[in-house]
Design a protein around this motif. Structure first.
Motif, short mmCIF file in Angstrom:
data_model
loop_
_atom_site.label_atom_id
_atom_site.label_comp_id
_atom_site.label_asym_id
_atom_site.label_seq_id
_atom_site.Cartn_x
_atom_site.Cartn_y
_atom_site.Cartn_z
N ASN A 183 0.85 -1.20 0.00
CA ASN A 183 0.00 0.00 0.00
C ASN A 183 0.88 1.25 0.00
OD1 ASN A 183 -2.69 -1.27 0.20
ND2 ASN A 183 -1.93 -2.01 2.16
N PHE A 184 1.18 1.76 1.18
CA PHE A 184 2.00 2.96 1.32
C PHE A 184 3.41 2.58 1.75
CE2 PHE A 184 -2.38 4.29 2.37
CZ PHE A 184 -2.57 5.20 1.33
N LEU A 185 4.36 3.46 1.44
CA LEU A 185 5.73 3.28 1.92
C LEU A 185 5.87 3.86 3.33
CD1 LEU A 185 8.62 2.36 1.44
CD2 LEU A 185 9.06 4.53 0.30
N PHE A 186 5.29 5.04 3.53
CA PHE A 186 5.31 5.68 4.85
C PHE A 186 3.90 5.73 5.41
CE2 PHE A 186 8.97 7.86 2.77
CZ PHE A 186 9.95 7.54 3.70
N VAL A 187 3.80 5.64 6.74
CA VAL A 187 2.52 5.88 7.41
C VAL A 187 2.77 6.73 8.65
CG1 VAL A 187 1.27 3.83 6.63
CG2 VAL A 187 2.74 3.67 8.63
N PRO A 188 1.84 7.67 8.95
CA PRO A 188 1.98 8.45 10.17
C PRO A 188 1.73 7.58 11.40
CG PRO A 188 0.42 9.46 8.62
CD PRO A 188 0.68 8.06 8.15
N ASP A 189 2.33 7.93 12.48
CA ASP A 189 2.12 7.21 13.73
C ASP A 189 2.14 8.22 14.87
OD1 ASP A 189 1.65 5.07 15.35
OD2 ASP A 189 3.72 4.41 15.47
N VAL A 190 1.60 7.81 15.99
CA VAL A 190 1.55 8.69 17.17
C VAL A 190 2.07 7.93 18.37
CG1 VAL A 190 0.09 10.07 18.68
CG2 VAL A 190 -0.46 9.90 16.26
N ILE A 191 3.00 8.53 19.09
CA ILE A 191 3.42 7.98 20.38
C ILE A 191 3.08 9.01 21.44
CG2 ILE A 191 5.24 6.46 19.53
CD1 ILE A 191 7.28 8.58 20.25
N THR A 192 2.74 8.51 22.62
CA THR A 192 2.36 9.41 23.71
C THR A 192 3.25 9.14 24.91
OG1 THR A 192 0.08 9.32 22.91
CG2 THR A 192 0.43 10.23 25.11
N PRO A 193 4.34 9.92 25.05
CA PRO A 193 5.24 9.72 26.20
C PRO A 193 4.53 10.03 27.52
CG PRO A 193 6.25 11.12 24.51
CD PRO A 193 4.79 11.00 24.17
N HIS A 194 4.80 9.22 28.54
CA HIS A 194 4.32 9.48 29.88
C HIS A 194 5.53 9.71 30.79
CE1 HIS A 194 0.81 7.61 28.08
NE2 HIS A 194 0.09 8.06 29.09
N TYR A 195 5.44 10.70 31.61
CA TYR A 195 6.58 11.08 32.44
C TYR A 195 6.33 10.61 33.87
CZ TYR A 195 7.34 13.98 28.38
OH TYR A 195 7.53 14.41 27.08
N ASN A 196 7.23 9.77 34.36
CA ASN A 196 7.08 9.23 35.72
C ASN A 196 7.46 10.25 36.78
OD1 ASN A 196 6.29 6.71 34.75
ND2 ASN A 196 8.40 6.06 34.45
N GLU A 197 8.51 11.01 36.52
CA GLU A 197 8.96 12.01 37.49
C GLU A 197 8.57 13.39 36.97
OE1 GLU A 197 13.08 11.59 38.22
OE2 GLU A 197 12.93 9.50 38.84
N LYS A 198 7.61 13.99 37.57
CA LYS A 198 7.11 15.27 37.08
C LYS A 198 7.67 16.42 37.92
CE LYS A 198 2.82 15.00 39.76
NZ LYS A 198 1.35 15.10 39.70
N LYS A 199 8.02 17.48 37.22
CA LYS A 199 8.45 18.69 37.90
C LYS A 199 7.26 19.59 38.18
CE LYS A 199 13.00 18.63 35.71
NZ LYS A 199 13.94 19.36 34.83
N SER A 200 6.23 19.45 37.35
CA SER A 200 5.02 20.23 37.52
C SER A 200 3.87 19.45 36.91
CB SER A 200 5.17 21.60 36.84
OG SER A 200 5.23 21.42 35.43
#
Length: 267
Positions: A183-200
């Motif tokens: 089909n396609f050579l490229f596809v968009p993707d989404v990653i959602t980083p989660h931060y364990n140690e938060k400063k705020s």
């Protein structure tokens, strides 16, 4: 208004002659506009009263560019000619050749720290500006094959095949290029980083990151070549097991997984 104008100008760059443009040049030229926009956005970020909707505009820019690349970037026939010519040259020098094809089973990331696309997506892809194609570096394929043979046959046997700092090895690899895409050579993707140690509280909030990946069901091809007959057997035996381990980034979480679809020895 300024952010909207920069956003529209960047998208126009991608829409114009997308099918006939070198992607490396396209992303490089548009990065000037993107950089201007990001500088502007970062400066606005200092003033909370102006910060409304800025992040959404950045996400929209990344989404539009990723979708334009995915929908319009096509494979070309030049890469097939490249491999045909390369095989003839290697045969003329009396090399034994292993012609290998592997298929992406999942979305694939190779060269996430390289320059192509990083300014826009914060995640790059190994890309050959001359071939106008993404690729898997020969050094990466050679490295995982060597590691497997070293574990199975020992360091001395691996050095005999691949060489060391003092002696050249007896086997060579080419870069792997895509030759076919279902089909396609490229596809968009989404990653959602989660931060364990938060400063705020703002730091703790997960923020989706849009980026480009190589699509599933894309066939990559590469050649392995050597002159010593005894080199071929351990290489051929290792490839099926090596390839399923994955090539590229994040294979442990389901990215960059492959299957071996062709292995042909040409003498």
């Amino acid at each position: 208004m300024k952010v909207s104008n920069l956003l529209q100008n960047t998208i126009k760059i991608f829409e114009k002659d997308m099918k006939n443009t070198n992607l490396f040049s396209l992303l490089s030229s548009s990065s000037i506009v993107c950089n201007s926009m990001y500088v502007f956005i970062n400066n606005l970020g200092k003033y909370s009263i102006l910060d409304v909707g800025i992040e959404e505009k950045k996400n929209l820019l990344e989404k539009e560019i990723a979708e334009l690349v995915s929908n319009n970037f096509k494979l070309h026939n030049e890469i097939v000619k490249y491999f045909a010519n390369l095989k003839e040259i290697l045969r003329s020098f009396k090399y034994i050749i292993i012609d290998v094809e592997i298929n992406t089973k999942t979305r694939t990331l190779v060269g996430v720290s390289t320059s192509l696309g990083r300014l826009i997506f914060d995640s790059g892809i190994s890309f050959d500006p001359y071939m106008n194609l993404p690729y898997i570096p020969a050094s990466e394929i050679k490295g995982i094959v060597r590691s497997y043979i070293e574990d199975k046959l020992g360091e001395k046997e691996a050095e005999e095949i691949f060489g060391n700092e003092e002696r050249e090895g007896n086997v060579n690899f080419t870069d792997a290029y895509p030759v076919k895409a279902e089909n396609f050579l490229f596809v968009p993707d989404v990653i959602t980083p989660h931060y364990n140690e938060k400063k705020s509280e703002a730091d703790a909030e997960p923020k989706p990151a849009i980026h480009l990946t190589i699509a599933p069901k894309v066939t990559f091809r590469f050649l392995i070549y050597y002159k010593r007959e005894d080199v071929g057997k351990p290489i051929c035996e290792s490839l099926p097991l090596v390839i399923i381990r994955g090539l590229g980034a994040r294979s442990s979480v389901g990215y960059s997984l492959f299957e071996l679809s062709k292995i042909e020895v040409i003498r």
